[in-house]
Design a protein around this motif. Sequence first.
Motif, PDB file in Angstrom:
ATOM      1  N   VAL A 287     -16.932 -20.104  38.157  1.00  0.00           N
ATOM      2  CA  VAL A 287     -16.035 -20.943  37.175  1.00  0.00           C
ATOM      3  C   VAL A 287     -14.853 -20.000  36.862  1.00  0.00           C
ATOM      4  N   LEU A 288     -14.863 -18.873  36.473  1.00  0.00           N
ATOM      5  CA  LEU A 288     -13.870 -18.138  36.000  1.00  0.00           C
ATOM      6  C   LEU A 288     -12.920 -17.838  37.113  1.00  0.00           C
ATOM      7  N   SER A 289     -13.438 -17.758  38.322  1.00  0.00           N
ATOM      8  CA  SER A 289     -12.308 -17.464  39.350  1.00  0.00           C
ATOM      9  C   SER A 289     -11.528 -18.718  39.621  1.00  0.00           C
ATOM     10  N   LEU A 290     -12.012 -19.878  38.951  1.00  0.00           N
ATOM     11  CA  LEU A 290     -11.396 -21.097  39.390  1.00  0.00           C
ATOM     12  C   LEU A 290     -10.117 -21.424  38.222  1.00  0.00           C
ATOM     13  N   TYR A 291     -10.139 -20.499  37.203  1.00  0.00           N
ATOM     14  CA  TYR A 291      -9.231 -20.675  36.080  1.00  0.00           C
ATOM     15  C   TYR A 291      -7.995 -20.471  36.344  1.00  0.00           C
ATOM     16  N   PRO A 292      -7.363 -19.482  37.202  1.00  0.00           N
ATOM     17  CA  PRO A 292      -5.895 -19.601  37.597  1.00  0.00           C
ATOM     18  C   PRO A 292      -5.490 -20.896  38.075  1.00  0.00           C
ATOM     19  N   THR A 293      -6.112 -21.503  38.951  1.00  0.00           N
ATOM     20  CA  THR A 293      -5.590 -22.697  39.592  1.00  0.00           C
ATOM     21  C   THR A 293      -5.751 -23.955  38.881  1.00  0.00           C
ATOM     22  N   LEU A 294      -7.080 -23.996  38.258  1.00  0.00           N
ATOM     23  CA  LEU A 294      -7.625 -25.153  37.670  1.00  0.00           C
ATOM     24  C   LEU A 294      -7.273 -25.367  35.941  1.00  0.00           C
ATOM     25  N   HIS A 295      -7.097 -24.547  35.237  1.00  0.00           N
ATOM     26  CA  HIS A 295      -7.059 -24.787  34.010  1.00  0.00           C
ATOM     27  C   HIS A 295      -5.958 -25.656  33.432  1.00  0.00           C
ATOM     28  N   GLU A 296      -5.018 -25.898  34.011  1.00  0.00           N
ATOM     29  CA  GLU A 296      -4.112 -26.823  33.816  1.00  0.00           C
ATOM     30  C   GLU A 296      -4.049 -28.327  34.547  1.00  0.00           C
ATOM     31  N   ALA A 297      -5.022 -28.023  35.481  1.00  0.00           N
ATOM     32  CA  ALA A 297      -5.299 -29.309  36.408  1.00  0.00           C
ATOM     33  C   ALA A 297      -5.961 -30.272  35.598  1.00  0.00           C
ATOM     34  N   ASP A 298      -5.954 -31.591  36.449  1.00  0.00           N
ATOM     35  CA  ASP A 298      -6.747 -32.764  35.683  1.00  0.00           C
ATOM     36  C   ASP A 298      -8.399 -32.234  35.784  1.00  0.00           C
ATOM     37  N   ILE A 299      -8.998 -32.553  34.828  1.00  0.00           N
ATOM     38  CA  ILE A 299     -10.536 -32.089  35.119  1.00  0.00           C
ATOM     39  C   ILE A 299     -11.191 -32.756  36.123  1.00  0.00           C
ATOM     40  N   SER A 300     -10.611 -33.704  36.622  1.00  0.00           N
ATOM     41  CA  SER A 300     -11.377 -34.249  37.880  1.00  0.00           C
ATOM     42  C   SER A 300     -11.425 -33.342  39.056  1.00  0.00           C
ATOM     43  N   LYS A 301     -10.239 -32.578  39.133  1.00  0.00           N
ATOM     44  CA  LYS A 301     -10.466 -31.871  40.265  1.00  0.00           C
ATOM     45  C   LYS A 301     -11.495 -30.613  40.327  1.00  0.00           C
ATOM     46  N   PHE A 302     -11.775 -30.111  38.896  1.00  0.00           N
ATOM     47  CA  PHE A 302     -12.911 -29.209  38.754  1.00  0.00           C
ATOM     48  C   PHE A 302     -14.194 -30.031  39.280  1.00  0.00           C
ATOM     49  N   VAL A 303     -14.485 -31.013  38.706  1.00  0.00           N
ATOM     50  CA  VAL A 303     -15.447 -32.072  38.846  1.00  0.00           C
ATOM     51  C   VAL A 303     -15.666 -32.103  40.619  1.00  0.00           C
ATOM     52  N   THR A 304     -14.850 -32.251  41.303  1.00  0.00           N
ATOM     53  CA  THR A 304     -14.969 -32.610  42.758  1.00  0.00           C
ATOM     54  C   THR A 304     -15.083 -31.320  43.231  1.00  0.00           C
TER      55      THR A 304
END
Length: 218
Positions: free
Chosen positions: A121-138
């Motif tokens: 999850v932490l490795s996804l922070y740089p690319t997803l922390h400002e993205a729509d939450i739905s991208k993380f869900v996908t």
Amino acid sequence: MTRAYEETYLDDAMNNLGDMLDYAVNDCGFDAEDFFGHFIVSGVADAFERGSPKYVAGLSGPELASEVIYRTLHFRPDKPSAENIDKSPEYWAGWILAYYQWQSFLRFSDILKNGLTLNRVLSLYPTLHEADISKFVTIADRSIKSNIKAGVSNLQRIRKAGGMTQKELAEASGTALRMVQLYEQRKQDINKAQAITLARMAHVLGCFVEDLLEIDIA
């Protein structure tokens, strides 16, 4: 399926879990992965999943962390919370996992063991922390589905961890050996097993019925 708590409490739950992880890591010096393991085994995660008002919205993030540490390590931290304005990656990881757990109906333990470790999850922070939450869900759904498909069933994993053979489990729980085999091979849906069958196997294995059920992500 009914959610454990109403959406009106979701913001509090997400912020509290984020603050919990941020405090544990950045104020108390815990490793994020290790602390989340403590969170799960402490029983606090279970109370959170079940929507206990005290744990979802009553306690602050640092108070949640203190409860986890007290239950697992038998002391309470005396570090004050830094209360930084800028949210840390650890805050985001706790925040997003609280949302995903609520949205997916999964247990935190199931989320982690099926690929979404804290480090992942932490490795996804740089690319997803400002993205729509739905991208993380996908991404999370895809990762979990992949791990479920490739991994062993929960029944097999728990049985082997307890050092029990299929035959021993069948005899001790009063379940037909062939049914145990079919459940483990996922050729028979354990989620549709009779409640008494699940209860007996869970009792023999020393786990919750929910631990035997397979994750179903649409």
